[in-house]
Design an enzyme around this catalytic site. Structure first.
Site, PDB file in Angstrom:
ATOM      1  N   TYR A   1       0.843  -1.203   0.000  1.00 51.60           N
ATOM      2  CA  TYR A   1       0.000   0.000   0.000  1.00 51.60           C
ATOM      3  C   TYR A   1       0.873   1.246   0.000  1.00 51.60           C
ATOM      4  CZ  TYR A   1      -3.374   3.461   1.777  1.00 51.60           C
ATOM      5  OH  TYR A   1      -4.156   4.576   1.961  1.00 51.60           O
TER       6      TYR A   1
ATOM      7  N   LYS B   1       1.086   4.415  -2.685  1.00 47.03           N
ATOM      8  CA  LYS B   1       0.917   5.824  -2.333  1.00 47.03           C
ATOM      9  C   LYS B   1       2.148   6.647  -2.690  1.00 47.03           C
ATOM     10  CE  LYS B   1      -3.311   5.738  -0.902  1.00 47.03           C
ATOM     11  NZ  LYS B   1      -4.368   6.518  -1.574  1.00 47.03           N
TER      12      LYS B   1
END
Length: 245
Positions: free
Chosen positions: A143, A147
């Site tokens: 994740y 980002k």
């Protein structure tokens, strides 16, 4: 950019932070708010205009840009988090899924709506990022990588869209009190605060918005002593102290 009387589109608007964005826009006097969701019937607020929109589907994105030709504010909120370490058994699948939504979905939306915004005077794009666009939390590394990439995407399109008068804002936040972070045993910021600070940042013409105090603290730590942040992450990994556990 003034939020009052704007025409906005929010992705992932059926719940959580997306719903908070839609509510905040209406409260700020937006003339129209398109609420994008994979299942538009999940949008029950009659003040909103439901739009079928799965950002991983190019045909949905193209149809949305065609149907929402009056938009001058795009909020890219849709995202997924699968809480996978980088070398976990299913990390490749998790990484691909997170990149598809958090990066390529965002890129599809920006590419489709940049001409719409140009036609409508420039407007603004707000991309929902995270504090982990600045560092890697090892229990959630795939994740974090998505980002990181989304931040680079945001900075890149800001440069490209300046000439057409489009403001591009990166929104950074820590854990938000939504379903996505329901299993997290750490302090969380309310989605309403994130939405309000986002709109304030758009009004003020800012490139980056820090949505809560924890975000500001992390930014200062990453900026002043990144090695210490890395050492803290190493210590948490070695101790197995996962906030998602």
């Amino acid at each position: 950019m003034d939020i009052k009387n704007c025409v906005a589109l929010v992705t992932g608007a059926n719940r959580g932070l997306g719903k908070a964005y839609a509510d905040a826009l209406l409260a700020a006097g937006a003339a129209k708010v398109y609420a994008g969701a994979r299942n538009p019937s999940s949008i029950t607020d009659t003040r909103l205009v439901p739009i079928k929109l799965d950002v991983t589907q190019p045909e949905d994105v193209s149809a949305a840009a065609e149907a929402c030709g009056d938009v001058n504010l795009l909020i890219n909120n849709a995202g997924i988090m699968l809480a996978s370490p980088m070398l976990a058994k299913d990390s490749e699948a998790a990484f691909r899924a997170e990149m598809e939504v958090n990066v390529f979905g965002m890129l599809r939306m920006v590419r489709a709506f940049a001409p719409v915004l140009a036609k409508n005077g420039g407007g603004a794009i707000a991309n929902m990022l995270s504090v982990v666009s600045w560092f890697v939390y090892p229990f959630n590394a795939t994740y974090c990588a998505s980002k990181y990439a989304a931040l680079a995407l945001t900075d890149g399109v800001r440069i490209e869209l300046k000439a057409q008068g489009t403001q591009v804002v990166a929104i950074h936040a820590g854990f938000i009190d939504t379903d996505m972070a329901a299993v997290v045993d750490s302090p969380k910021v309310s989605p309403q605060q994130v939405a309000e600070r986002t709109l304030a940042g758009i009004r003020e013409g800012r490139d980056h918005v820090h949505a809560d105090e924890r975000t500001e603290q992390i930014w200062q730590a990453v900026k002043t002593d990144p090695a210490a942040v890395h050492a803290q992450m190493q210590q948490q990994w070695d101790a197995g102290s996962n906030a998602f556990a």
